[in-house]
Design an enzyme around this catalytic site. Structure first.
Site, short mmCIF file in Angstrom:
data_model
loop_
_atom_site.label_atom_id
_atom_site.label_comp_id
_atom_site.label_asym_id
_atom_site.label_seq_id
_atom_site.Cartn_x
_atom_site.Cartn_y
_atom_site.Cartn_z
N LYS A 116 -3.36 36.30 22.39
CA LYS A 116 -4.44 37.22 22.05
C LYS A 116 -3.95 38.47 21.34
O LYS A 116 -4.69 39.10 20.61
CB LYS A 116 -5.25 37.56 23.30
CG LYS A 116 -5.96 36.31 23.82
CD LYS A 116 -6.96 36.60 24.90
CE LYS A 116 -7.79 35.37 25.22
NZ LYS A 116 -7.08 34.38 26.07
C1 LIG Z 1 -7.51 33.15 26.29
C2 LIG Z 1 -6.50 32.12 26.56
C3 LIG Z 1 -6.75 30.77 26.32
C4 LIG Z 1 -8.10 30.28 25.87
O1 LIG Z 1 -8.42 30.73 24.58
P1 LIG Z 1 -9.94 30.66 24.08
O2 LIG Z 1 -9.90 31.30 22.73
O3 LIG Z 1 -10.74 31.41 25.07
O4 LIG Z 1 -10.29 29.23 24.02
C5 LIG Z 1 -5.73 29.87 26.53
N1 LIG Z 1 -4.52 30.27 26.97
C6 LIG Z 1 -4.23 31.55 27.22
C7 LIG Z 1 -2.88 31.93 27.71
C8 LIG Z 1 -5.21 32.53 27.01
O5 LIG Z 1 -4.92 33.81 27.24
#
Ligand SMILES: *Cc1c(COP(=O)(O)O)cnc(C)c1O
Length: 466
Positions: free
Chosen positions: A112
């Site tokens: 993210k």
């Molecule tokens: C947020 C997250 C996901 C899922 O991503 P989305 O965009 O919500 O599908 C998967 N793995 C990790 C480590 C995350 O932080």
């Protein structure tokens, strides 16, 4: 580029407004009015480009009316200046046919960061040009919150309140939200699940008077600018593996459907992608939907991959809108049914879904086995989210190279990894003070009025320049 709402009733907006809006006023999500397409020659020209320059090529068509290329270039280079790898998102080959795209070299050790660090700069630039501030309220299942607080703690125009489910995020995740000292960032524990937190945030956006009073803005994966920023690494990885001449597949650990929707967007932009694999944990609403044609909520179960412990995948609405030929009335009907019945039928959209995606959910046992086996066979330590991606990649048959998106560093989930492997992965050196720094957060019940009062109380007072 203009943007339209998936529910067809909100006004079209330009990028500047979309980046600040989060949810559309009709409850829908914004998508671009048209998909920009990169030609084979333009994709070929990305060979050897840095990650930041790839980002500029991919993102510029979406923001062109609001931000010029040179300004975007500066923001991208600044956002990606401080990663733990010179490649930003390095590609590691596990074996012929299976690569890992490490998206976890940012400050909070999860993918993210890649989008959030750029989003913070895009937002500050838009707010500066409009001479105003914004209040970001977001819900996190663990990783979004830390990334948002980290990305915005140096912002001069944005306050941040992050709701997280009390007791359902790892210590490292919580500390990434609760240890930053800047006065404009706030972590708020809510007694409930991630879906409760997300529902509170949606309710605040749907309270238009509140929304206007506090200048509410969103950075959850419903924010279009995050999706856009995530498209970059699909192009970056595919070009390294031979695009546009060669098509690759991607296996994507999925919760809110944001990251995998970015992959779908990359494909719509002309990137040759063979199979897009939706990888879930035991919260397998999406694999069940692909299999049965019915999207049906169940209770959330807690797993070792908490960032995917989600039963309502908000960004799936964006995909449904595309699959339906942009039928806002149909999307309104489906979402109303989800509200009242907790489920809806995909009907004629089901064959499309099966053509666009493969999907597979990993049990907790499969995740643990996969982590142990990958360590033993390739001396590579997966985090539990990424392991869901590897399980799905191994299960779904296709030809050529498959890239598993590694969405988190294993040290972000040390308890789970220690239980599974017997060894506790150390945090990278640059995070050494995280486990001893003082924490600061409040806990509230799952109650809209209480949370709204909190948001109003912590908001910085706007110094109006006009
Ligand atoms: C947020 C997250 C996901 C899922 O991503 P989305 O965009 O919500 O599908 C998967 N793995 C990790 C480590 C995350 O932080």
């Amino acid at each position: 580029m203009n943007y339209v709402s998936t529910r067809g009733l909100a006004p079209r907006l330009g990028f500047e407004d979309v980046v600040l809006a989060g949810l559309a006023r009709d409850g829908g999500l914004y998508v671009p009015e048209t998909w920009p397409v990169l030609s084979a020659a333009e994709i070929r020209a990305l060979k050897g480009a840095s990650f930041a320059d790839t980002a500029v090529a991919v993102i510029h068509p979406f923001v062109a009316d609001a931000i010029d290329r040179e300004a975007l270039r500066r923001m991208a280079h600044e956002a990606y200046a401080d990663f733990g790898s010179p490649d930003i998102t390095p590609l590691v080959s596990l074996r012929p046919g299976l690569s890992i795209l490490e998206l976890f070299h940012g400050p909070t050790l999860a993918f993210k960061d890649v989008a959030m660090l750029l989003l913070a700069r895009l937002m500050d630039s838009v707010l500066a040009s409009q001479g105003r501030r914004a209040m970001i309220v977001g819900a996190t299942s663990g990783d979004t919150g830390g990334a948002a607080i980290e990305a915005f703690r140096t912002s001069e125009r944005v306050d941040v309140v992050i709701l997280f489910p009390d007791g359902r995020v790892s210590d490292v995740q919580r500390r990434m939200m609760t240890t930053p000292k800047e006065a404009n960032v706030h972590a708020l524990a809510v007694r409930g699940t991630f879906d409760d937190c997300q529902a509170l945030v949606k309710a605040m956006f749907n309270d238009h008077a509140f929304r206007d009073r506090v200048q509410l803005s969103g950075v959850n994966s419903i924010n279009w600018a995050r999706i856009v920023a995530q498209i970059t690494y699909y192009f970056f990885a595919a070009v390294r593996l031979g695009a546009p001449e060669r098509a690759v597949s991607f296996s994507v650990p999925t919760g809110n459907f944001g990251d995998i929707f970015a992959g779908y967007a990359a494909r719509r932009m002309g990137l040759p992608i063979d199979t897009l694999i939706i990888a879930s944990n035991e919260n397998d609403i999406l694999p069940r939907t692909v299999e049965t044609g019915r999207y049906a909520k169940k209770a959330v179960v807690a797993t070792t991959s908490p960032s995917m412990d989600i039963q309502v995948s908000s960004n799936f609405e964006r995909y449904l809108f595309e699959a339906s030929g942009r039928d806002g009335a149909l999307i309104r009907e489906m979402m109303a049914r989800l509200q009242t019945d907790g489920a809806f039928e995909l009907g004629p959209l089901w064959p499309r879904l099966k053509a666009d995606f493969a999907a597979s959910g990993a049990s907790e046992g499969e995740v643990a086995d996969c982590i142990r086996e990958t360590k033993a066979r390739y001396d590579y330590l997966l985090d539990p989210h990424t392991a869901c991606g590897v399980v799905a990649a191994n299960r779904v048959a296709r030809e050529g190279e498959t890239v598993v998106l590694a969405t988190a560093h294993p040290a972000k989930f040390p308890d789970a990894i220690a239980t599974i492997t017997g060894t506790r992965p150390p945090l990278p050196e640059r995070l050494s003070s995280l486990l001893t720094d003082r924490e600061r957060f409040e806990t509230l019940p799952n109650d809209l009025a209480a949370v709204q009062r909190y948001v109003e109380a912590v908001r910085s007072v706007q110094e109006v320049a006009t």
